[in-house]
Structures are given as structure tokens and as C-alpha cells.
Write a protein that holds these residues in place. Structure first.
Motif, short mmCIF file in Angstrom:
data_model
loop_
_atom_site.label_atom_id
_atom_site.label_comp_id
_atom_site.label_asym_id
_atom_site.label_seq_id
_atom_site.Cartn_x
_atom_site.Cartn_y
_atom_site.Cartn_z
N GLY A 370 0.42 -1.70 0.15
CA GLY A 370 0.30 0.08 0.21
C GLY A 370 1.00 1.26 0.14
N ALA A 371 1.54 1.27 1.13
CA ALA A 371 2.42 2.92 1.24
C ALA A 371 3.23 3.24 0.03
N HIS A 374 2.20 3.81 -3.18
CA HIS A 374 1.57 4.76 -3.05
C HIS A 374 2.59 6.15 -2.87
N MET A 390 4.05 6.84 5.65
CA MET A 390 3.91 6.37 4.45
C MET A 390 5.69 6.22 4.15
#
Length: 394
Positions: A370-371, A374, A390
Motif C-alpha cells: 500500500g504505502a 503510493h 508512509m
């Protein structure tokens, strides 16, 4: 380039593979499996030469971990996780290096690095308390790296949190038996750790910020490019290498099993174009995952050798490559396992063990996309990622 450790592992391949069921039954590495790792030298590959280490190119370390994991997932996982710890110990205070390796250069260190403890400052060091999960290979280790947060005089976490890596001897922590009951990687013995009011002297503590920004390495005066790699390149390497190696092992067992298999329809696998297509596609995906991980660390190493700064953007893209390599390999395993038939799920068939091990390996925090995805997308768009959690794994 020769790799003597890989050659030694290859010579003992049958022994490593044969110990897989024993590792799983024990819930930790069989003593003989640990002995093989010590004798082949895999845990000393990233260890400094000043203490009997080999200081190899990180690619060699990853290739060796992949080989071991292809023979037995749990043994490969322990090799990858425990094998990375000497890399950080190389830039720890010389006093703790001497304590760990002075009498026995084959002393192993466990972890985890998750900041689950609180270190309260006192004269000369810290009083440390906490509980951690997932200490892989811990039964065979005599020292440990543990993640902690700096506390205040009352033992409350400081804000904003300041993370520390604390190094403790076996006498200062408790291994919680029966705390590792899982569906895969059972032989890693990744048990819980408890620390109660342990005194940790200053010289056994490394500020995490110095690990991540590279100042700890520079202050130690190290010049070998292996140690100048960012933590976010070195730390995931052994973990992801083991997952890819497990996928290679699953493929190898699948190929052996399918060679003479006849489906319930009477069709031999060698005559089924759909299964053959799936096998080829999976093999190509696993090979691509391997190549991506090895190329990634090699490019980072080459950049360090050339004196080029590895930027945050570089690290973000590198982490994306590493995470995606693991997911790519495990997805390929799913494709071939789904075509292995019901008998592949029998306990005496190694395919199911490699399948379980691969999925448990993928759940490690270092593989959460995820992070990472991103942030890497933002950096490539030329947008500064926000500060905070993050960025913490990059």
C-alpha cells in the motif's frame, strides 16, 4: 564470480531438504538444520571481516538465501532474516561487536525491529521493557536486536516518537514457548520475546534515524559498498529472497510431481496444453521476480560504488520493485498449485508446505504494498510524499 557459500549449500542440498518436515514438526529449526547453516557460512556472509565475516556482495547473499529456501522454506527464511543482522552489527559500537563475536564468530542475533518496547533513560544507558512477536530463528540465537521507543523519566513514550535499535544478550530476554502456532513457515520458530526491566548500556543502542540516513555507517568509518546500502535495501533483501526461493522450490516440486501425473480424465499432464501453458507462465513469472530483486540490489550497489547518492526517490522505486517481486512469485505459485490436483494437498507432498510457506512469507510487513506503491508513484510524478508513517518503510 564464485560463491563458495552457495557451493557449500548446494553440496548439502539433500540434507537441507530432508530436514524440512522435522523443522515443521518441531516448530523451529532442527538443531541439525541450524548446524548446516553455521557450517556453510551463510550467516557470516554480511558479517565484517574484522570478526570472521565474508563481506560479500549482497547479490551473493540473496542468491544463497534463494537456494536454501528452494530446499526448505523455514531454513531459507531463517538464513535470510538472521543473516541480515550482522550487516547492521557491522556499524554498531566495537564494544558490543566484541561482546557478540569475541569468543565465537558464529554467534547469531535475532530480532524483531518493530518498536514495541520503551527505553527509559538512566545513567549510562536505558531500562528497557516490552513484548515483541515474530523473532525468527530465536532458539538458535544468543543475542537480539529489538526495536524500541525512547521514553521519558517515567517510562512514557516521547512525542514525536524517537525509535531505537537496542542490542541485548540472551540472559536479558525471555523466549515465549508455544507462541508460534501458524499455518506456514512453522519451522522458523518465530516466537514472542519479553523484556522486563533490562539495563541496556548506551553503547548497545543505535538511533534508528542514524541507521536510515546512513550516518551510523559513516560514523563507523566503513567503506565497503555492502554496508553503504540504505537499510531499506539491505533489510528486506533476505526476506524477499527467501520468498522467491520458496516459490522456486514449489515450482521444482510441482514439475517433479506433474511429470508422471495422470488426471482423473485419463489425460497425462504432458498432453494437457492448458496445464503446460500455466507451468510455463508461472516459471517465467518466478524467474522474472528473481531477476528483478537481484537487479535491484545490484544497481543500488553499483550506484554506491560510483559514489552516487541513493535518493529517497531511488529507495521508493527500489522498495516497489522488491515488494512486487515477492507478490509476483507467490501469485505464480498459486497458479501451479491450483493445477496440482487434490493429492498435492496431502501432508506428505512437499508442494502444500511450500505453498503455505510462501503465503506466510508474503504477510511480512516488508511486503505490504500500500504505502510503498503510493509513495513510489508520487515520487515518479514529481510530488513530494507526505511526512510520517508512509515514508517510514522507505
Amino acid at each position: 564470480m564464485t560463491n563458495p557459500v552457495l557451493e557449500a549449500v548446494t553440496q548439502r542440498a539433500e540434507e537441507i531438504a530432508a530436514l524440512g518436515p522435522s523443522n515443521e514438526a518441531l516448530g523451529r529449526l532442527d538443531d541439525q538444520a541450524a548446524k548446516v547453516l553455521r557450517e556453510t557460512g551463510v550467516i557470516r556472509m554480511l558479517q565484517p571481516k574484522t570478526h570472521g565475516g565474508l563481506e560479500v556482495h549482497p547479490r551473493e547473499f540473496a542468491e544463497t538465501v534463494m537456494k536454501i529456501a528452494s530446499l526448505d522454506g523455514s531454513t531459507g527464511w531463517v538464513a535470510g532474516v538472521v543473516g541480515v543482522h550482522p550487516w547492521e552489527m557491522a556499524f554498531a559500537d566495537p564494544r558490543v561487536q566484541q561482546e557478540v563475536w569475541g569468543e565465537n564468530q558464529d554467534t547469531w542475533m535475532a530480532s524483531p525491529y518493530a518498536p514495541m518496547g520503551v527505553a527509559r533513560p538512566v545513567e549510562g544507558g536505558y531500562i528497557f521493557n516490552g513484548r515483541w512477536q515474530f523473532s525468527s530463528g530465536t532458539d538458535h540465537c544468543d543475542w537480539i536486536f529489538l526495536g524500541g521507543i525512547l521514553g521519558d523519566a517515567e517510562g512514557n513514550r516521547t512525542q514525536p516518537p524517537q525509535q531505537l535499535h537496542l542490542i541485548l544478550p540472551r540472559s536479558d530476554y525471555e523466549i515465549v514457548e508455544d507462541s508460534w502456532n501458524v499455518v506456514g513457515l512453522r519451522g522458523t520458530g518465530s516466537k514472542d520475546i519479553i523484556v522486563k526491566d533490562a539495563f541496556v548500556p548506551d553503547y548497545r543502542v543505535i538511533p534508528v534515524a542514524k541507521v536510515f540516513d546512513g550516518s551510523a555507517v559513516r560514523e563507523a568509518g566503513l567503506t565497503n559498498p555492502t554496508y553503504l546500502l540504505p537499510f531499506s535495501v539491505a533489510f528486506p533483501l533476505g526476506i524477499t529472497a527467501s520468498v522467491i526461493g520458496i516459490a522456486e522450490g514449489a515450482l521444482a516440486h510441482h514439475m517433479t510431481y506433474q511429470k508422471g501425473r495422470v488426471q482423473i480424465t485419463g489425460t497425462k499432464i504432458k498432453d494437457d496444453p492448458y496445464v503446460l501453458y500455466a507451468i510455463s507462465e508461472a516459471a517465467a513469472e518466478i524467474a522474472a521476480a528473481r531477476a528483478a530483486l537481484l537487479d535491484n540490489v545490484s544497481r543500488m550497489y553499483d550506484a554506491v560504488v560510483a559514489g552516487r547518492e541513493i535518493t529517497f526517490d531511488d529507495r521508493a522505486v527500489g522498495r516497489r520493485t522488491q515488494v512486487q517481486a515477492a507478490w509476483r512469485a507467490v501469485r505464480a505459485v498459486d497458479e501451479i498449485v491450483a493445477r496440482s490436483g487434490g493429492n498435492a494437498m496431502r501432508v506428505d507432498n512437499p508442494i502444500q508446505r511450500f505453498w503455505r510457506d510462501a503465503h506466510v512469507g508474503l504477510t511480512h510487513a516488508i511486503h505490504v504494498p500500500g504505502a510503498v506503491f503510493h509513495v513510489s508513484a508520487l515520487t515518479q510524478l514529481g510530488i513530494e510524499p507526505p511526512q510520517g508513517p508512509m515514508r517510514s518503510m522507505i
